[in-house]
Design a protein around this motif. Structure first.
Motif, PDB file in Angstrom:
ATOM      1  N   SER A  42       7.983   1.228   8.129  1.00  0.00           N
ATOM      2  CA  SER A  42       6.642   1.789   8.267  1.00  0.00           C
ATOM      3  C   SER A  42       6.056   1.486   9.638  1.00  0.00           C
ATOM      4  CB  SER A  42       5.734   1.219   7.178  1.00  0.00           C
ATOM      5  OG  SER A  42       4.398   1.623   7.379  1.00  0.00           O
ATOM      6  N   LYS A  43       5.291   2.434  10.170  1.00  0.00           N
ATOM      7  CA  LYS A  43       4.658   2.251  11.471  1.00  0.00           C
ATOM      8  C   LYS A  43       3.243   1.693  11.370  1.00  0.00           C
ATOM      9  CE  LYS A  43       7.250   6.120  13.473  1.00  0.00           C
ATOM     10  NZ  LYS A  43       7.149   7.468  14.104  1.00  0.00           N
ATOM     11  N   ASP A  44       2.632   1.819  10.194  1.00  0.00           N
ATOM     12  CA  ASP A  44       1.238   1.381  10.036  1.00  0.00           C
ATOM     13  C   ASP A  44       1.050   0.392   8.891  1.00  0.00           C
ATOM     14  OD1 ASP A  44       1.755   3.071   7.964  1.00  0.00           O
ATOM     15  OD2 ASP A  44       0.146   4.488   8.383  1.00  0.00           O
ATOM     16  N   GLY A  45       2.142  -0.177   8.383  1.00  0.00           N
ATOM     17  CA  GLY A  45       2.029  -1.149   7.298  1.00  0.00           C
ATOM     18  C   GLY A  45       1.827  -0.520   5.931  1.00  0.00           C
ATOM     19  N   LYS A  46       1.948   0.794   5.846  1.00  0.00           N
ATOM     20  CA  LYS A  46       1.804   1.490   4.573  1.00  0.00           C
ATOM     21  C   LYS A  46       3.086   2.282   4.287  1.00  0.00           C
ATOM     22  CE  LYS A  46      -3.148   2.075   5.396  1.00  0.00           C
ATOM     23  NZ  LYS A  46      -4.249   3.044   5.606  1.00  0.00           N
ATOM     24  N   ILE A  47       3.459   2.362   3.022  1.00  0.00           N
ATOM     25  CA  ILE A  47       4.659   3.099   2.632  1.00  0.00           C
ATOM     26  C   ILE A  47       4.236   4.525   2.274  1.00  0.00           C
ATOM     27  CG2 ILE A  47       6.592   3.217   1.025  1.00  0.00           C
ATOM     28  CD1 ILE A  47       6.329   0.192   0.660  1.00  0.00           C
ATOM     29  N   THR A  48       4.578   5.470   3.137  1.00  0.00           N
ATOM     30  CA  THR A  48       4.196   6.874   2.946  1.00  0.00           C
ATOM     31  C   THR A  48       5.272   7.598   2.141  1.00  0.00           C
ATOM     32  OG1 THR A  48       3.001   6.868   5.050  1.00  0.00           O
ATOM     33  CG2 THR A  48       3.556   9.007   4.106  1.00  0.00           C
ATOM     34  N   ILE A  49       4.862   8.224   1.062  1.00  0.00           N
ATOM     35  CA  ILE A  49       5.800   8.904   0.163  1.00  0.00           C
ATOM     36  C   ILE A  49       5.381  10.356   0.027  1.00  0.00           C
ATOM     37  CG2 ILE A  49       6.908   8.844  -2.102  1.00  0.00           C
ATOM     38  CD1 ILE A  49       5.813   5.924  -2.313  1.00  0.00           C
ATOM     39  N   GLN A  86      -2.921   0.540  -4.196  1.00  0.00           N
ATOM     40  CA  GLN A  86      -2.518  -0.849  -3.991  1.00  0.00           C
ATOM     41  C   GLN A  86      -1.705  -1.305  -5.198  1.00  0.00           C
ATOM     42  OE1 GLN A  86      -3.170  -2.424  -1.119  1.00  0.00           O
ATOM     43  NE2 GLN A  86      -4.295  -0.622  -0.390  1.00  0.00           N
ATOM     44  N   ILE A  87      -0.525  -1.816  -4.947  1.00  0.00           N
ATOM     45  CA  ILE A  87       0.329  -2.302  -6.034  1.00  0.00           C
ATOM     46  C   ILE A  87       0.748  -3.725  -5.748  1.00  0.00           C
ATOM     47  CG2 ILE A  87       1.212   0.007  -6.540  1.00  0.00           C
ATOM     48  CD1 ILE A  87       3.848  -0.947  -5.134  1.00  0.00           C
ATOM     49  N   GLU A  88       1.177  -4.441  -6.788  1.00  0.00           N
ATOM     50  CA  GLU A  88       1.695  -5.803  -6.657  1.00  0.00           C
ATOM     51  C   GLU A  88       3.042  -5.881  -7.350  1.00  0.00           C
ATOM     52  OE1 GLU A  88      -0.904  -8.824  -8.068  1.00  0.00           O
ATOM     53  OE2 GLU A  88      -2.107  -8.876  -6.238  1.00  0.00           O
ATOM     54  N   LEU A  89       4.087  -6.103  -6.565  1.00  0.00           N
ATOM     55  CA  LEU A  89       5.441  -6.207  -7.106  1.00  0.00           C
ATOM     56  C   LEU A  89       6.275  -7.135  -6.230  1.00  0.00           C
ATOM     57  CD1 LEU A  89       6.350  -2.513  -8.070  1.00  0.00           C
ATOM     58  CD2 LEU A  89       6.167  -4.437  -9.654  1.00  0.00           C
ATOM     59  N   GLU A  90       7.404  -7.566  -6.761  1.00  0.00           N
ATOM     60  CA  GLU A  90       8.338  -8.328  -5.954  1.00  0.00           C
ATOM     61  C   GLU A  90       8.909  -7.424  -4.869  1.00  0.00           C
ATOM     62  OE1 GLU A  90       8.405  -7.990  -9.171  1.00  0.00           O
ATOM     63  OE2 GLU A  90       8.514  -9.938 -10.179  1.00  0.00           O
ATOM     64  N   PRO A  91       9.138  -7.952  -3.662  1.00  0.00           N
ATOM     65  CA  PRO A  91       9.609  -7.122  -2.547  1.00  0.00           C
ATOM     66  C   PRO A  91      10.934  -6.419  -2.813  1.00  0.00           C
ATOM     67  CG  PRO A  91       8.814  -9.242  -1.748  1.00  0.00           C
ATOM     68  CD  PRO A  91       8.849  -9.333  -3.231  1.00  0.00           C
ATOM     69  N   HIS A  92      11.776  -7.013  -3.691  1.00  0.00           N
ATOM     70  CA  HIS A  92      13.080  -6.390  -3.935  1.00  0.00           C
ATOM     71  C   HIS A  92      13.003  -5.239  -4.926  1.00  0.00           C
ATOM     72  CE1 HIS A  92      12.806  -9.180  -7.396  1.00  0.00           C
ATOM     73  NE2 HIS A  92      13.543  -8.267  -8.017  1.00  0.00           N
ATOM     74  N   ARG A  93      11.832  -5.028  -5.526  1.00  0.00           N
ATOM     75  CA  ARG A  93      11.688  -3.918  -6.473  1.00  0.00           C
ATOM     76  C   ARG A  93      11.682  -2.593  -5.715  1.00  0.00           C
ATOM     77  NH1 ARG A  93       9.192  -5.808 -11.242  1.00  0.00           N
ATOM     78  NH2 ARG A  93       9.188  -3.666 -12.026  1.00  0.00           N
ATOM     79  N   SER A  94      11.934  -1.528  -6.425  1.00  0.00           N
ATOM     80  CA  SER A  94      12.102  -0.226  -5.775  1.00  0.00           C
ATOM     81  C   SER A  94      10.766   0.474  -5.537  1.00  0.00           C
ATOM     82  CB  SER A  94      12.997   0.672  -6.634  1.00  0.00           C
ATOM     83  OG  SER A  94      12.311   1.058  -7.814  1.00  0.00           O
ATOM     84  N   VAL A  95      10.817   1.434  -4.628  1.00  0.00           N
ATOM     85  CA  VAL A  95       9.633   2.259  -4.368  1.00  0.00           C
ATOM     86  C   VAL A  95       9.245   3.024  -5.634  1.00  0.00           C
ATOM     87  CG1 VAL A  95       8.791   4.257  -3.060  1.00  0.00           C
ATOM     88  CG2 VAL A  95      10.090   2.467  -1.898  1.00  0.00           C
ATOM     89  N   LEU A  96      10.237   3.430  -6.419  1.00  0.00           N
ATOM     90  CA  LEU A  96       9.933   4.118  -7.677  1.00  0.00           C
ATOM     91  C   LEU A  96       9.145   3.214  -8.614  1.00  0.00           C
ATOM     92  CD1 LEU A  96      10.214   6.532  -9.575  1.00  0.00           C
ATOM     93  CD2 LEU A  96      12.426   5.611 -10.312  1.00  0.00           C
ATOM     94  N   ASP A  97       9.507   1.936  -8.672  1.00  0.00           N
ATOM     95  CA  ASP A  97       8.737   0.990  -9.494  1.00  0.00           C
ATOM     96  C   ASP A  97       7.282   0.952  -9.045  1.00  0.00           C
ATOM     97  OD1 ASP A  97      10.874   0.250 -11.090  1.00  0.00           O
ATOM     98  OD2 ASP A  97      11.506  -1.364  -9.754  1.00  0.00           O
ATOM     99  N   THR A 153       0.848  -1.191   0.000  1.00  0.00           N
ATOM    100  CA  THR A 153       0.000   0.000   0.000  1.00  0.00           C
ATOM    101  C   THR A 153       0.878   1.235   0.000  1.00  0.00           C
ATOM    102  OG1 THR A 153      -1.750  -1.135   1.241  1.00  0.00           O
ATOM    103  CG2 THR A 153      -1.816   1.270   1.207  1.00  0.00           C
ATOM    104  N   LEU A 154       0.791   2.024  -1.084  1.00  0.00           N
ATOM    105  CA  LEU A 154       1.526   3.277  -1.175  1.00  0.00           C
ATOM    106  C   LEU A 154       0.598   4.409  -0.756  1.00  0.00           C
ATOM    107  CD1 LEU A 154       3.431   2.944  -4.584  1.00  0.00           C
ATOM    108  CD2 LEU A 154       4.136   2.172  -2.315  1.00  0.00           C
TER     109      LEU A 154
END
Length: 405
Positions: free
Chosen positions: A111-118, A50-61, A30-31
Motif C-alpha cells: 500500500s502507498k497510503d497505509g490503506k488496503i484498497t480493494i 476499520q477491522i481488527e485481525l491477525e496480520p497473517h489472516r487473509s484480505v477476504l477475512d 483500514t480497508l
C-alpha cells in the motif's frame, strides 16, 4: 473493607474482559472498498472500514469481518477460502489476485497510503461492489475455444494410452482455477474487448497439447485466422504476473503460435507465420530488427500487392518517424549489422540443429524428484531385483537336485 474487596473484584473482572476482548496479535487495518450498486443510480465510490485481525489472516477475512460487523450489504463473491475455487478474485492495491490468498500484512506492505484498497476485477462489467459479471466476458470467451475434448476415432476399447510427458505438459494449463485475474490485467483486452483473452487461450492449449484430441489443426487455424485470436496478444506479461497458479497464459499463447506456424504451417490472413519469420530472419541476418523491412517481409515480399497496400497505409507513420528523426533514409536503406553477428548465427545453428523443439515448461523440465534420491531408489530396486533373481536361481537348482535324486 467489604466495599474495597468488591471494587478489587470488579476491577479484576473488567481487566479479564478487556484481555479476552483484545487477544494478543490483533492489528488494526483500514480497508478501502470500491462500492457500486447499479440499482441505486449512484456513481461508484470508495468507503473505508476499520477491522481488527491477525496480520497473517487473509484480505477476504477482513472483507467478511467488515460485512458481518459494519455493513451487510457489501457485495463479495467467495466459496472455498483456500485458493482453489477462484471465486474471490479482486484487485488489491491495483494488482489482481485472490482475496483469500493474500495476507493482510503483505497487502499493507504494497500500500502507498497505509490503506488496503480493494476493487473488482477489470475488463468485466461490475454487478455490485466486488462482484463482476463473469458470464459476460470470461465464460463467454471460454466457450469460444470449444473447451472440451474432441477424441480421435475409433475410440479405444478400454482407455487411451498417451505419453506421460504429453499429459504433464497440459497440466500447467489445467491448473487454471478460472479466477479471471489474467483477464482483469490483460492490456490487449482493454484495447480490444473482442480479444479471445489469456484464460481462454490457455484453455485452448490444454486441448491442442493433448494427443487424444483430433482437431488440433482446426483449432489452431480457427484461432490463427481470427483477428482477435492468438496473434492479438501483445506480450505484455501482465497475465503471467497476475496468475496465482503459475499457469503463465502468455506462454501457452506462444506455444499455440509455434505449433500453428512450425508444425502445421498455417498461412493465416493475419500474416502470423510470415511476420514471425520476418522477425527471425531479420535478427539472424542483422542481429537486430530491421523495421524498414518488417512490413514488406510480413506481407509476402516488397513486390507483393498486399505489401504495397500496407506500405501506403503506413505512410503517415513513416513520415512522422522521419520528421522526428527516429529513422533516417540511410538507416532505413542500409541497416547496420551487429558486431557479434557470428555469435548470433551460432545460436541459430544450435537451436535449428536440434532434432526436437525445446518447450519451456517447468512442469516438464523441473525434475520431479531429487537426482540423488532417485539414483538411490533405482540402485535399491536393482539390488532387490538381483537378490530375487539369485533366490530363484538357487531354488531352481535345489529343485533340480531333488528331482535327480
Amino acid at each position: 473493607m467489604a466495599a474495597d474487596g468488591a471494587d478489587v473484584l470488579m476491577s479484576t473482572i473488567e481487566n479479564t474482559d478487556a484481555t479476552e476482548a483484545k487477544p494478543e496479535g490483533l492489528q488494526e487495518f483500514t480497508l478501502r472498498l470500491r462500492r457500486y450498486d447499479p440499482e441505486s443510480g449512484q456513481a461508484p465510490y470508495f468507503e473505508e472500514f476499520q477491522i481488527e485481525l491477525e496480520p497473517h489472516r487473509s484480505v477476504l477475512d477482513g472483507i467478511l469481518q467488515a460485512k458481518a460487523k459494519e455493513d451487510g450489504s457489501i457485495g463479495v463473491r467467495c466459496s472455498c477460502r483456500a485458493a482453489i475455487c477462484g471465486s474471490c478474485g479482486t484487485r488489491i492495491n491495483d494488482k489482481p489476485g485472490l482475496a483469500c490468498h493474500t495476507h493482510l500484512d503483505e497487502a499493507l506492505k504494497r500500500s502507498k497510503d497505509g490503506k488496503i484498497t480493494i476493487e473488482p476485477l477489470g475488463n468485466m462489467p461490475v454487478i455490485k461492489d466486488l462482484i463482476v459479471d463473469m458470464d459476460a466476458v470470461h465464460w463467454k470467451k471460454q466457450a469460444r475455444v470449444t473447451p472440451w475434448l474432441l477424441p480421435k476415432e475409433p475410440l479405444p476399447e478400454r482407455e487411451h494410452i498417451v505419453p506421460r510427458e504429453s499429459m504433464v505438459d497440459v497440466t500447467q494449463s489445467m491448473a487454471c482455477i478460472q479466477c479471471g485475474a489474467c483477464v482483469s490485467d490483460c492490456l490487449s483486452m482493454e484495447i480490444d474487448p473482442l480479444f479471445v483473452g489469456p484464460a481462454a487461450l490457455a484453455k485452448a492449449y490444454r486441448f491442442v497439447g493433448d494427443p487424444r484430441d483430433s482437431r488440433h489443426a482446426e483449432r489452431l487455424s480457427n484461432l490463427a485466422e481470427d483477428p482477435h485470436g492468438i496473434y492479438a496478444c501483445t506480450h505484455c506479461f501482465k497475465c503471467i504476473e497476475a496468475c496465482p497458479k503459475g499457469v503463465a497464459p502468455m506462454s501457452q499463447i506462444m506455444r499455440l503460435r509455434r505449433i500453428a506456424s512450425q508444425d502445421h504451417h498455417i498461412n493465416d490472413r493475419n500474416n502470423g507465420e510470415r511476420h514471425e519469420m520476418a522477425i527471425v530472419n531479420s535478427v539472424k541476418k542483422y542481429g537486430t530488427l530491421n523495421e524498414a523491412k518488417m512490413v514488406p517481409d510480413s506481407y509476402g515480399g516488397p513486390l507483393a500487392p498486399a505489401a504495397a497496400k500496407e506500405l501506403v497505409a503506413s505512410l503517415p507513420v513513416i513520415t512522422k518517424a522521419l520528421l522526428r528523426r527516429k529513422v533516417t533514409p540511410k538507416t532505413a536503406l542500409f541497416h547496420h549489422k551487429n558486431p557479434d553477428q557470428a555469435q548470433i548465427k551460432r545460436i541459430y545453428q544450435e537451436v535449428q540443429g536440434r532434432e526436437q523443439r525445446l518447450e519451456l515448461n517447468l512442469y516438464i523440465t523441473q525434475p520431479d524428484e531429487d537426482p540423488a534420491e532417485l539414483a538411490a531408489h533405482e540402485a535399491h530396486v536393482a539390488e532387490a531385483a538381483a537378490h530375487d533373481a539369485a533366490e530363484q536361481a538357487e531354488r531352481a537348482a535345489t529343485n533340480q537336485t531333488e528331482a535327480g535324486a
